[in-house]
Design an enzyme around this catalytic site. Structure first.
Site, PDB file in Angstrom:
ATOM      1  N   HIS A   1      -7.517 -12.195  -0.788  1.00 38.89           N
ATOM      2  CA  HIS A   1      -7.233 -12.137  -2.228  1.00 38.89           C
ATOM      3  C   HIS A   1      -8.103 -13.097  -3.041  1.00 38.89           C
ATOM      4  CE1 HIS A   1      -3.691  -9.630  -1.788  1.00 38.89           C
ATOM      5  NE2 HIS A   1      -3.373 -10.339  -0.729  1.00 38.89           N
TER       6      HIS A   1
ATOM      7  N   SER B   1       0.823  -1.212   0.000  1.00 40.17           N
ATOM      8  CA  SER B   1       0.000   0.000   0.000  1.00 40.17           C
ATOM      9  C   SER B   1       0.860   1.267   0.000  1.00 40.17           C
ATOM     10  CB  SER B   1      -0.959  -0.005   1.190  1.00 40.17           C
ATOM     11  OG  SER B   1      -0.234  -0.066   2.396  1.00 40.17           O
TER      12      SER B   1
ATOM     13  N   CYS C   1      -7.059  -6.395  -0.008  1.00 42.09           N
ATOM     14  CA  CYS C   1      -5.839  -6.332   0.807  1.00 42.09           C
ATOM     15  C   CYS C   1      -5.260  -4.915   0.835  1.00 42.09           C
ATOM     16  CB  CYS C   1      -4.828  -7.363   0.321  1.00 42.09           C
ATOM     17  SG  CYS C   1      -3.464  -7.586   1.469  1.00 42.09           S
TER      18      CYS C   1
ATOM     19  N   GLU D   1      -8.672 -12.915  -6.052  1.00 40.15           N
ATOM     20  CA  GLU D   1      -8.061 -13.059  -7.383  1.00 40.15           C
ATOM     21  C   GLU D   1      -7.027 -14.180  -7.441  1.00 40.15           C
ATOM     22  OE1 GLU D   1      -7.317 -10.805  -5.197  1.00 40.15           O
ATOM     23  OE2 GLU D   1      -5.167 -10.363  -5.242  1.00 40.15           O
TER      24      GLU D   1
END
Lengths: 294, 189
Positions: B171, B50, B80, B173
């Site tokens: 996550h 981040s 996340c 993905e």
């Protein structure tokens, strides 16, 4: 039920680092500079590779107070290096809660035959490779991330270019190959067949592959991305340059915008001198770190 | 109408989100610069670091545009690091990034990488028995009145929705389970 240390969380951690720069640091102050510049992780060591090269002798795992100090200083992931095959150095780093272990040829190998059985660990590992055989053997041992080796501590990008091109062209060969040809390829490269099959199916390695070993400028980092690296490790290139803060920021931006040449041009102005480089052909064969751990 | 969803592509697990969108019949846009934000129906903020992503969206002059689009109702989904980017407050005093989600987030709240884990989750109204992949994951420690909590682990909030904003600590993905992404795609239609 909570499952830790799974292949998905170990490989997934490296997926989150993609497009980023991982920087070598030797103390908390450097770690903070790296974090502020936008590094996705830092590698805590006692000496950067160019100093290891200059010092000679045996290079071991860092003094753990350095690792501890770096872990306290930053909120981004902290990696640390263990000697190739040194199970206890690796277990020690794992017990400290290091986020990733680099089983690294930059340190003097503890075992000149075997690597660590990395799938047995909860902490994920990154390993070096210079061709598909090395890459696939490390994956089979449980590496969750790879980095092409280059020639660490030289500030010379030529070996890094050779290795990323080699690995990626061999991946293309595998993809283009008929399945019935794959076993002979496996035999010739000492590469486990099942992982080659997986590469053929995926069209790429099943783990993230960064470039390392010789990146000294923003343009070097962008070149690695252009050649298909998922991200970049910078060892001596930042803190051995004249202006580490500027180099760190510029390398992060160049990695992210690797095809924005006007921006890279801007980033390359007034940087000060990069680290001093070494001509690879002047190094004796036993000085080549990339020949270790194959 | 055909849906076009952007994936903020400055750093992190960008390719995985694009692949997931494409296999669900959505046109995905890799958002690398300001212009890429002009013609999308929704935006995904992927996992990554981040601090790195936060810095790069400021350098790329994308921060204000993303805030404006979200305030005008464009759906945004953070996974996340994306959850950290969206939150109005970050524990420990670090300055907020986009500040679009009325919540306080604890970055790496579940600990370091050795504590990263997988766990089966029930995301309220979206997916039962969903395999959550948590990697140095954040959690939400406090939510404002407009935020709906969708799942918790030991009172740590790991999935929330606030009108057009959806955020999860884990996550999706990295799995082949597309129920959450399809919920988000429907929000973008």
């Amino acid at each position: 039920m909570l499952k830790t240390g799974t292949e998905l969380v170990k490989r997934g951690m490296a997926e989150m680092q993609k497009g980023g720069v991982i920087m070598d640091v030797v103390n908390a102050e450097q770690a903070r500079v790296a974090e502020a510049a936008g590094a996705v992780a830092v590698m805590a060591l006692e000496r950067v590779p160019s100093d290891i090269r200059a010092a000679g002798g045996v290079a071991r795992m860092a003094d753990l107070t350095i690792v501890e100090e770096v872990m306290k200083a930053v909120s981004i992931p902290v990696m640390a290096k263990a000697r190739i095959g040194h199970i206890v150095e690796a277990r020690t780093l794992e017990s400290m809660g290091v986020d990733y272990i680099d089983e690294s040829e930059v340190l003097t190998p503890a075992d000149d035959v075997f690597h660590i059985a990395k799938s047995e660990f909860t902490v994920p590992f990154v390993c070096g490779c210079k061709n598909i055989g090395e890459a696939v053997r490390r994956i089979a041992e449980g590496a969750s991330m790879l980095r092409t080796k280059g020639e660490p501590g030289t500030g010379n990008i030529v070996e890094a270019v050779r290795h990323i091109r080699q690995v990626n062209s061999e991946i293309q060969q595998i993809v283009a190959m008929r399945t019935d040809e794959l076993m002979v390829f496996a035999k010739n490269h000492g590469a486990p067949y099942e992982i080659l099959l997986e590469i053929k199916k995926l069209g790429k390695l099943p783990v993230v592959n960064f470039a390392a070993g010789g990146v000294a400028t923003p343009a070097d980092a962008a070149l690695m991305m252009e050649l298909g690296a998922d991200g970049v490790f910078v060892g001596s290139g930042i803190f051995k340059s004249e202006n580490p803060e500027k180099f760190a920021k510029a390398i992060v931006q160049a990695t992210h915008n690797y095809q924005d040449y006007a921006l890279i041009a801007e980033l390359s102005k007034n940087l000060g001198s990069p680290m001093k480089g070494l001509e690879i052909s002047r190094l004796a064969k036993e000085e080549l770190m990339s020949e270790r751990g194959i | 109408m055909s849906v076009k969803i952007g994936v903020l592509g400055v750093q992190g697990a960008v390719a995985e989100h694009i692949k997931t969108l494409e296999r669900n019949g959505v046109e995905a846009v890799n958002v690398k610069r300001l212009e890429d934000l002009s013609d999308i129906n929704g935006l995904i903020l992927p996992g990554g670091e981040s601090t790195t992503i936060g810095r790069l969206i400021v350098q790329g002059n994308m921060k204000e545009k993303i805030q404006e689009l979200a305030k005008n109702g464009m759906p945004v989904f953070g996974t996340c690091a994306g959850m950290v980017l969206l939150s109005e407050k970050i524990e420990g005093g670090e300055p907020a990034h986009l500040g679009l989600l009325n919540a306080t987030v604890n970055r790496n709240g579940f600990g370091r990488q050795v504590h990263s884990f997988e766990k089966e989750l029930n995301i309220e109204g979206i997916a039962e028995g969903f395999n959550g992949v948590f990697i140095r994951a954040p959690y939400i420690s406090e939510v404002g009145p407009s935020v709906k909590v969708l799942e918790t682990i030991d009172e740590k909030v790991v999935a929330v929705e606030q009108d057009n904003i959806l955020a999860v600590s884990f996550h999706p993905e990295l799995t082949r389970d597309d129920r959450i992404i399809n919920y988000f795609i429907n929000k973008c239609k």
